[in-house]
Write a protein that holds these residues in place. Structure first.
Motif, PDB file in Angstrom:
ATOM      1  N   PRO A   1       0.801  -1.228   0.000  1.00  0.00           N
ATOM      2  CA  PRO A   1       0.000   0.000   0.000  1.00  0.00           C
ATOM      3  C   PRO A   1       0.833   1.279   0.000  1.00  0.00           C
ATOM      4  O   PRO A   1       1.804   1.406   0.743  1.00  0.00           O
ATOM      5  CB  PRO A   1      -0.828  -0.141   1.280  1.00  0.00           C
ATOM      6  CG  PRO A   1      -1.072  -1.604   1.367  1.00  0.00           C
ATOM      7  CD  PRO A   1       0.243  -2.221   0.933  1.00  0.00           C
ATOM      8  N   GLY A   2       0.439   2.198  -0.863  1.00  0.00           N
ATOM      9  CA  GLY A   2       1.128   3.480  -0.980  1.00  0.00           C
ATOM     10  C   GLY A   2       2.219   3.465  -2.038  1.00  0.00           C
ATOM     11  O   GLY A   2       2.751   4.511  -2.379  1.00  0.00           O
ATOM     12  N   GLU A   3       2.561   2.271  -2.555  1.00  0.00           N
ATOM     13  CA  GLU A   3       3.624   2.197  -3.553  1.00  0.00           C
ATOM     14  C   GLU A   3       3.070   2.299  -4.974  1.00  0.00           C
ATOM     15  O   GLU A   3       1.947   1.889  -5.248  1.00  0.00           O
ATOM     16  CB  GLU A   3       4.461   0.923  -3.341  1.00  0.00           C
ATOM     17  CG  GLU A   3       5.188   0.980  -1.997  1.00  0.00           C
ATOM     18  CD  GLU A   3       6.030  -0.254  -1.669  1.00  0.00           C
ATOM     19  OE1 GLU A   3       6.968  -0.120  -0.889  1.00  0.00           O
ATOM     20  OE2 GLU A   3       5.713  -1.345  -2.184  1.00  0.00           O
ATOM     21  N   PHE A   4       3.893   2.838  -5.869  1.00  0.00           N
ATOM     22  CA  PHE A   4       3.483   3.131  -7.251  1.00  0.00           C
ATOM     23  C   PHE A   4       3.884   1.997  -8.191  1.00  0.00           C
ATOM     24  O   PHE A   4       5.034   1.546  -8.156  1.00  0.00           O
ATOM     25  CB  PHE A   4       4.174   4.403  -7.745  1.00  0.00           C
ATOM     26  CG  PHE A   4       3.652   5.672  -7.128  1.00  0.00           C
ATOM     27  CD1 PHE A   4       3.240   5.714  -5.805  1.00  0.00           C
ATOM     28  CD2 PHE A   4       3.577   6.834  -7.883  1.00  0.00           C
ATOM     29  CE1 PHE A   4       2.764   6.893  -5.231  1.00  0.00           C
ATOM     30  CE2 PHE A   4       3.103   8.016  -7.320  1.00  0.00           C
ATOM     31  CZ  PHE A   4       2.702   8.040  -6.002  1.00  0.00           C
ATOM     32  N   ILE A   5       2.978   1.581  -9.037  1.00  0.00           N
ATOM     33  CA  ILE A   5       3.272   0.528 -10.010  1.00  0.00           C
ATOM     34  C   ILE A   5       3.131   1.075 -11.421  1.00  0.00           C
ATOM     35  O   ILE A   5       2.188   1.793 -11.712  1.00  0.00           O
ATOM     36  CB  ILE A   5       2.318  -0.677  -9.863  1.00  0.00           C
ATOM     37  CG1 ILE A   5       2.052  -0.998  -8.403  1.00  0.00           C
ATOM     38  CG2 ILE A   5       2.867  -1.896 -10.584  1.00  0.00           C
ATOM     39  CD1 ILE A   5       1.166  -2.212  -8.184  1.00  0.00           C
TER      40      ILE A   5
END
Lengths: 249, 249
Positions: B100-104
DNA sequence: CGACCGATTGATCTCAGTCAAAGGTTGTGG
DNA sequence: CCACAACCTTTGACTGAGATCAATCGGTCG
């Protein structure tokens, strides 16, 4: 006659700019590959004022290391560089090689400190882009911001491809994909994609690909025996491109 | 009693937001970790209007693959994802896991197409950031542009660290550094750094670290025997953090 | 010319991969 | 709710790709 005698400095065309330290981006031979790409003429003039064209770096000279304070992103003007990252016990991994027009030090933006050490592989020069000023300018030049993001993303892409090499490919596949990616980059820079000079040592290549130096050496002879390419010292000539592409995983 | 019975859904706190699909960034539990970080209240309101909160993804469901057209960057809202990149013959390398909170999907900016395939590891949800709109907004919100660059740079940093693992570390060091980096990320998200659930399979871990599944399994038992950690199924408990840090290379 | 560094080649070894089989766990359908 | 099937994980035995060790060769530079 040995091949060593005929080696000419790599990126000689680009090296010329070293004699004109204050050469504006507009007149730079690299502009087509470099930051100026897609920028308007007047934006470029503004940008020109913040770019510092540094003096040359000698072979093995350090451009930055983790203890240096992060202030600038570097663009290779002539020559070539390698970056390495260190484990706690001193083991090093060569993470990338950089050629004219390529950006070094972008992994320092997060944390505001260099993660790696950058060293010149030969006599080289760089342009320095002060990161803070770059940020200010990006606010008014959307294309600049876009250019920076694209560069970051491009480095991300090549790192992911290297991860695939290191994780899943055989020694031969690793070496072939590496050489083909070099070939590609030389060709983008207006040089032959079929014949080029390696600016890095066997040791650097081996380390970069997670191999032993002896393995790289043996693979080179093997590739020659198979008539896929010819390697004489630092000079690589691709003989059978389709076969190589077929063997790079 | 088997440990399987006591497993609770991972990131349950964050998963709550799934019931409020249109929950504004301001009220989101993740805002401290996510894009909103450092953005002004009114900028955030603007941003809120372009962010699409997607429906949930099931385990193994594909978020995007190389054939999808690139339009958005995804942010994990709840659950977790993995990305893989494929060699020409189908071999796959797990390049990253995302929490959660990470960019893909940031590696797609260059080339404007996804390089990798992203799959949910469990029931998960994402926010979609339309890249073009994000670019427009960045022009007027310098802090947003900064945030994006920082994210890209952060991913670059972790990829470089993974390169070091794959290239220079032993199997045990690879696994320990991986687990410690997970521990770190869980702790950043408000969970225990000493005890957490693995959302990925042994196969995913092995692949990610360039190891065989059997090697990972053996290392787990070995780490337990050495009293460094306890692993029961998906639950990891760190027993001797200093010793682990000492062995992670 | 001699010393040094980088590259090659050969012999041997080892870490981790592969193959194989047996337990466990999870999910599905009756 | 249970039973079976499919999949995941563990463990053991063996193998092999590439590392390490070692010797030599070649080129470069003081």
């Amino acid at each position: 006659m040995t091949q060593a005698r005929v080696i000419t400095p790599l990126f000689e065309d680009f090296a010329k700019v070293e004699h004109h330290h204050q050469l504006a981006c507009q007149s730079c031979a690299l502009s087509r590959l470099c930051l100026p790409l897609g920028l308007h003429r007047d934006d470029l003039t503004k940008l020109d004022q913040i770019i510092k064209r540094s003096a040359g770096y000698k072979r093995h000279q350090i451009l930055f290391e983790p203890s240096s304070t992060f202030k600038t992103i570097f663009v290779v003007r002539s020559g070539s560089f390698k970056t390495t990252i260190s484990a706690t016990d001193g083991r090093e991994q060569v993470t990338s090689f950089y050629f004219p027009g390529e950006f070094i030090g972008m992994d320092a933006i997060y944390q505001q400190r260099y993660l790696s050490t950058a060293r010149a592989l030969e006599a080289s020069s760089v342009c320095e882009l002060p990161y803070e000023r770059l940020q200010e300018f990006s606010a008014t030049i959307p294309e600049l911001q876009n250019q920076l993001m694209t560069r970051l993303s491009k480095e991300l892409s090549s790192d992911k491809n290297l991860l695939l090499s290191l994780g899943k490919k055989t020694a031969q596949e690793k070496l072939i994909s590496f050489l083909l990616s070099l070939s590609q980059r030389f060709s983008e820079r207006g040089y032959s994609s079929m014949s080029f000079q390696l600016t890095m040592s066997r040791g650097d290549i081996a380390n970069h690909l997670g191999l032993a130096i002896e393995t790289v050496s043996r693979l080179f002879t093997q590739l020659q025996d198979q008539q896929l390419m010819s390697i004489q010292g630092k000079e690589v000539t691709i003989l059978d491109l389709p076969a190589l592409k077929h063997r790079c995983g």
